[in-house]
Design a protein around this motif. Sequence first.
Motif, PDB file in Angstrom:
ATOM      1  N   GLY A 178      64.473  29.705  39.552  1.00 26.15           N
ATOM      2  CA  GLY A 178      63.027  29.633  39.779  1.00 26.15           C
ATOM      3  C   GLY A 178      62.302  29.324  38.484  1.00 26.15           C
ATOM      4  N   ALA A 179      61.635  28.155  38.453  1.00 29.14           N
ATOM      5  CA  ALA A 179      60.880  27.753  37.254  1.00 29.14           C
ATOM      6  C   ALA A 179      59.389  27.842  37.515  1.00 29.14           C
ATOM      7  N   GLY A 180      58.968  28.929  38.181  1.00 29.84           N
ATOM      8  CA  GLY A 180      57.547  29.263  38.228  1.00 29.84           C
ATOM      9  C   GLY A 180      57.179  29.920  36.904  1.00 29.84           C
ATOM     10  N   VAL A 227      66.899  26.803  36.785  1.00 30.37           N
ATOM     11  CA  VAL A 227      67.125  25.905  37.915  1.00 30.37           C
ATOM     12  C   VAL A 227      66.032  26.084  38.966  1.00 30.37           C
ATOM     13  N   ASP A 228      65.514  24.943  39.420  1.00 33.67           N
ATOM     14  CA  ASP A 228      64.454  24.957  40.444  1.00 33.67           C
ATOM     15  C   ASP A 228      64.584  23.697  41.283  1.00 33.67           C
ATOM     16  N   ARG A 229      64.306  23.823  42.574  1.00 31.33           N
ATOM     17  CA  ARG A 229      64.385  22.637  43.439  1.00 31.33           C
ATOM     18  C   ARG A 229      63.200  21.703  43.216  1.00 31.33           C
ATOM     19  N   GLY A 252      52.990  39.226  43.435  1.00 37.00           N
ATOM     20  CA  GLY A 252      51.782  39.202  44.262  1.00 37.00           C
ATOM     21  C   GLY A 252      50.616  38.494  43.599  1.00 37.00           C
ATOM     22  N   HIS A 253      49.526  39.239  43.419  1.00 32.79           N
ATOM     23  CA  HIS A 253      48.290  38.666  42.876  1.00 32.79           C
ATOM     24  C   HIS A 253      48.319  38.542  41.345  1.00 32.79           C
ATOM     25  N   CYS A 254      49.383  39.035  40.720  1.00 30.08           N
ATOM     26  CA  CYS A 254      49.360  39.197  39.253  1.00 30.08           C
ATOM     27  C   CYS A 254      50.484  38.438  38.549  1.00 30.08           C
ATOM     28  N   GLY A 304      55.423  25.820  42.458  1.00 27.55           N
ATOM     29  CA  GLY A 304      55.295  26.792  43.554  1.00 27.55           C
ATOM     30  C   GLY A 304      53.933  27.460  43.478  1.00 27.55           C
ATOM     31  N   ALA A 305      53.913  28.784  43.649  1.00 25.08           N
ATOM     32  CA  ALA A 305      52.634  29.516  43.622  1.00 25.08           C
ATOM     33  C   ALA A 305      51.933  29.349  42.281  1.00 25.08           C
ATOM     34  N   SER A 306      52.722  29.095  41.229  1.00 26.87           N
ATOM     35  CA  SER A 306      52.150  28.999  39.888  1.00 26.87           C
ATOM     36  C   SER A 306      51.291  27.749  39.707  1.00 26.87           C
ATOM     37  N   VAL A 338      56.877  32.917  36.142  1.00 24.40           N
ATOM     38  CA  VAL A 338      57.709  34.083  35.822  1.00 24.40           C
ATOM     39  C   VAL A 338      59.069  33.632  35.288  1.00 24.40           C
ATOM     40  N   GLY A 339      59.736  32.722  36.020  1.00 20.68           N
ATOM     41  CA  GLY A 339      61.072  32.271  35.602  1.00 20.68           C
ATOM     42  C   GLY A 339      61.050  31.604  34.235  1.00 20.68           C
ATOM     43  N   VAL A 340      60.007  30.813  33.974  1.00 22.12           N
ATOM     44  CA  VAL A 340      59.929  30.112  32.684  1.00 22.12           C
ATOM     45  C   VAL A 340      59.782  31.129  31.549  1.00 22.12           C
ATOM     46  N   ALA A 397      39.633  29.982  43.977  1.00 23.53           N
ATOM     47  CA  ALA A 397      40.981  30.378  44.417  1.00 23.53           C
ATOM     48  C   ALA A 397      41.010  31.826  44.868  1.00 23.53           C
ATOM     49  N   GLY A 398      41.739  32.055  45.950  1.00 17.70           N
ATOM     50  CA  GLY A 398      41.929  33.443  46.370  1.00 17.70           C
ATOM     51  C   GLY A 398      42.149  33.567  47.859  1.00 17.70           C
ATOM     52  N   THR A 399      41.668  34.632  48.428  1.00 15.46           N
ATOM     53  CA  THR A 399      41.825  35.049  49.832  1.00 15.46           C
ATOM     54  C   THR A 399      43.297  35.339  50.158  1.00 15.46           C
ATOM     55  N   ARG A 438      51.969  33.664  47.516  1.00 19.09           N
ATOM     56  CA  ARG A 438      52.175  34.772  46.569  1.00 19.09           C
ATOM     57  C   ARG A 438      53.426  35.533  46.994  1.00 19.09           C
ATOM     58  N   PRO A 439      54.287  35.885  46.038  1.00 19.41           N
ATOM     59  CA  PRO A 439      55.456  36.705  46.381  1.00 19.41           C
ATOM     60  C   PRO A 439      55.027  38.170  46.369  1.00 19.41           C
ATOM     61  N   SER A 440      54.980  38.816  47.535  1.00 19.64           N
ATOM     62  CA  SER A 440      54.315  40.117  47.582  1.00 19.64           C
ATOM     63  C   SER A 440      55.202  41.232  48.123  1.00 19.64           C
ATOM     64  N   GLY A 495      47.683  32.194  49.836  1.00 21.63           N
ATOM     65  CA  GLY A 495      46.338  32.077  49.283  1.00 21.63           C
ATOM     66  C   GLY A 495      45.954  30.609  49.202  1.00 21.63           C
ATOM     67  N   TYR A 496      44.670  30.337  49.082  1.00 22.42           N
ATOM     68  CA  TYR A 496      44.170  28.961  49.095  1.00 22.42           C
ATOM     69  C   TYR A 496      43.341  28.691  47.851  1.00 22.42           C
ATOM     70  N   HIS A 497      43.311  27.424  47.471  1.00 22.63           N
ATOM     71  CA  HIS A 497      42.302  27.056  46.488  1.00 22.63           C
ATOM     72  C   HIS A 497      41.616  25.752  46.901  1.00 22.63           C
TER      73      HIS A 497
HETATM   74  C1  LIG Z   1      45.249  31.398  45.632  1.00 22.79           C
HETATM   75  C2  LIG Z   1      46.010  32.189  44.594  1.00 22.79           C
HETATM   76  C3  LIG Z   1      45.325  32.685  43.480  1.00 22.79           C
HETATM   77  C4  LIG Z   1      46.018  33.427  42.522  1.00 22.79           C
HETATM   78  N1  LIG Z   1      45.358  33.843  41.381  1.00 22.79           N
HETATM   79  C5  LIG Z   1      46.041  34.481  40.405  1.00 22.79           C
HETATM   80  C6  LIG Z   1      45.417  34.802  39.178  1.00 22.79           C
HETATM   81  O1  LIG Z   1      44.255  34.476  38.958  1.00 22.79           O
HETATM   82  N2  LIG Z   1      46.156  35.468  38.242  1.00 22.79           N
HETATM   83  C7  LIG Z   1      47.460  35.814  38.462  1.00 22.79           C
HETATM   84  O2  LIG Z   1      48.065  36.450  37.609  1.00 22.79           O
HETATM   85  N3  LIG Z   1      48.087  35.497  39.612  1.00 22.79           N
HETATM   86  C8  LIG Z   1      47.422  34.817  40.579  1.00 22.79           C
HETATM   87  N4  LIG Z   1      48.055  34.454  41.723  1.00 22.79           N
HETATM   88  C9  LIG Z   1      49.448  34.845  41.920  1.00 22.79           C
HETATM   89  C10 LIG Z   1      50.410  33.970  41.106  1.00 22.79           C
HETATM   90  O3  LIG Z   1      50.125  32.609  41.314  1.00 22.79           O
HETATM   91  C11 LIG Z   1      51.847  34.274  41.537  1.00 22.79           C
HETATM   92  O4  LIG Z   1      52.083  35.667  41.498  1.00 22.79           O
HETATM   93  C12 LIG Z   1      52.819  33.599  40.582  1.00 22.79           C
HETATM   94  O5  LIG Z   1      52.576  32.210  40.530  1.00 22.79           O
HETATM   95  C13 LIG Z   1      54.249  33.848  41.016  1.00 22.79           C
HETATM   96  O6  LIG Z   1      55.061  33.175  40.109  1.00 22.79           O
HETATM   97  P1  LIG Z   1      56.611  33.032  40.364  1.00 22.79           P
HETATM   98  O7  LIG Z   1      57.167  32.317  39.213  1.00 22.79           O
HETATM   99  O8  LIG Z   1      57.163  34.372  40.724  1.00 22.79           O
HETATM  100  O9  LIG Z   1      56.696  32.176  41.718  1.00 22.79           O
HETATM  101  P2  LIG Z   1      56.510  30.605  41.951  1.00 22.79           P
HETATM  102  O10 LIG Z   1      55.503  30.029  41.039  1.00 22.79           O
HETATM  103  O11 LIG Z   1      56.290  30.422  43.402  1.00 22.79           O
HETATM  104  O12 LIG Z   1      57.905  30.023  41.508  1.00 22.79           O
HETATM  105  C14 LIG Z   1      59.066  30.239  42.264  1.00 22.79           C
HETATM  106  C15 LIG Z   1      59.918  29.007  42.090  1.00 22.79           C
HETATM  107  O13 LIG Z   1      61.198  29.249  42.693  1.00 22.79           O
HETATM  108  C16 LIG Z   1      61.637  28.028  43.225  1.00 22.79           C
HETATM  109  N5  LIG Z   1      62.661  28.306  44.232  1.00 22.79           N
HETATM  110  C17 LIG Z   1      62.553  29.117  45.300  1.00 22.79           C
HETATM  111  N6  LIG Z   1      63.706  29.150  45.988  1.00 22.79           N
HETATM  112  C18 LIG Z   1      64.557  28.338  45.328  1.00 22.79           C
HETATM  113  C19 LIG Z   1      65.901  27.917  45.555  1.00 22.79           C
HETATM  114  N7  LIG Z   1      66.625  28.387  46.599  1.00 22.79           N
HETATM  115  N8  LIG Z   1      66.460  27.047  44.696  1.00 22.79           N
HETATM  116  C20 LIG Z   1      65.773  26.561  43.637  1.00 22.79           C
HETATM  117  N9  LIG Z   1      64.492  26.915  43.380  1.00 22.79           N
HETATM  118  C21 LIG Z   1      63.903  27.784  44.213  1.00 22.79           C
HETATM  119  C22 LIG Z   1      60.388  27.394  43.792  1.00 22.79           C
HETATM  120  O14 LIG Z   1      60.546  25.997  43.915  1.00 22.79           O
HETATM  121  C23 LIG Z   1      59.328  27.797  42.774  1.00 22.79           C
HETATM  122  O15 LIG Z   1      59.107  26.792  41.811  1.00 22.79           O
HETATM  123  C24 LIG Z   1      47.401  33.709  42.703  1.00 22.79           C
HETATM  124  C25 LIG Z   1      48.073  33.193  43.791  1.00 22.79           C
HETATM  125  C26 LIG Z   1      47.408  32.424  44.737  1.00 22.79           C
HETATM  126  C27 LIG Z   1      48.166  31.847  45.899  1.00 22.79           C
END
Ligand SMILES: Cc1cc2nc3c(=O)[nH]c(=O)nc-3n(C[C@H](O)[C@H](O)[C@H](O)COP(=O)(O)OP(=O)(O)OC[C@H]3O[C@@H](n4cnc5c(N)ncnc54)[C@H](O)[C@@H]3O)c2cc1C
Length: 426
Positions: A20-22, A42-44, A391-393, A50-52, A24-26, A322-324, A365-367, A287-289
Amino acid sequence: MTVAAAQAPSGAAQRIVVIGAGVVGVCVALYLQRDGHAVTLVDRQGPGEGASFGNGAVIGEESVVPVAMPGILGKVPGMLLDPLGPLAIRWSYLPRLAPWLLRFVAASRPAEVERISIALKALMDGAFDAFKPLLELAGAEAMLKRGGWVGVYETEDHFAAAQPYLEVQRRRGVALDVLPPEELRQLEPALAPGFHRGVYYPKVGHTVNNFRLVQELAAAFTREGGTLCRQEVRGFDFAGGDGAAPSAVVTEAGPLPCDAVVLAAGAWSRGLARQLGENPPLDTERGYHMHLPNPGVAPRIPVYSTTYGFVSTPLEHGLRLAGTVELGGLEAAPNWKRAEVLLTHARRFFPGLDTRETEPWMGHRPSMPDSLPVISRGRRHRKAFFAFGHGHCGLMLSARSGKLIADLVAGRDPGMDLAPYRVDRF
Ligand SMILES: Cc1cc2nc3c(=O)[nH]c(=O)nc-3n(C[C@H](O)[C@H](O)[C@H](O)COP(=O)(O)OP(=O)(O)OC[C@H]3O[C@@H](n4cnc5c(N)ncnc54)[C@H](O)[C@@H]3O)c2cc1C
């Protein structure tokens, strides 16, 4: 000398695959690289897609209140009836969501709210500082601003209803100032007159571009010798290993051999966690933006609508609304009306807002039901690590999570109790 080399512990380097290169993963990958490990990310999709990609860009120490607060149960009928409200549930998803929802409601008991908010605060305290070395490495220090943000209350009733939230924040020592209408407009002149109160959080920050931030960090990771793989992860190979970790992460293109693995696949982590012997009750709060590249107004700081649950954040490339929250799982198509309704609300906030050009987006959001992330070592496999469920953070806690995972991998004292974030806490 690279930062990675400067920080390397002697003789402990491992081959680690981060899934996961969101954001968090990065951040996890960068902190592991600083410890001298050979890291494959590794990320698809591309980094940050993704959510990021589309979050509200806010990094705030005030986020110490869980989503489930006392009285949430009474709000569920309204949520079911109003698909455009700040919280909505898709009827068809309700049966699958029920176990998560029961845990979510259980987390709203006052004693739980207190426990969870203490655990959130413990993470928030180091959240900003943890970005520092990563931003320095990426040359991206200017991407983080720390000018505060303001929550806006439209009526006296809304403000009265928010007192339990503000009390939790005060108990946790969050810095906040309650502003009467005239001071609210002095703080943020772009706002329309007539709002009842503002609550200003001076220590909150934001990034000027949340997607570019992930890309800059990912670029720094590869510059420092990390490997970025664009592949779908299908599972794990345990053959030939000692049981502490899979011997390889299996992708669509073949195996990636490893000594340890970190699962940071955001909202999609649950299936892979099961394959690693854990069963966290992870779901998604969609969530939507609505992004406005040419908004015609320029708020100084992020402005949060407490009534409608979205933030308006000034970014380097426009205004982000962004939110909801929509509880509807990973597969359902977006309901774009939920993004469009943000425009209706934002027009009342910012006189002169130009909404002719709009870019809607929906993200997952992963919650976890208790609003706490998973930052954990595996129970079944001791060299499988977990960093998801933010989740939201997720943006605000990404660097902190990376640092804590690197501590777990190295066997270092993380300086705090990580029990509240364990993958097997339910
Ligand atoms: C509308 C909205 C507003 C938000 N506002 C804020 C804010 O203001 N501040 C804040 O801190 N947070 C906010 N968040 C929350 C924040 O965006 C998320 O908590 C955060 O992006 C999660 O990061 P992540 O790296 O865990 O997940 P992601 O960014 O979703 O990354 C996960 C990655 O894993 C990859 N992946 C999944 N399964 C596989 C697989 N089987 N093989 C390879 N790759 C895979 C995906 O492609 C994806 O790139 C908001 C979220 C939303 C939706």
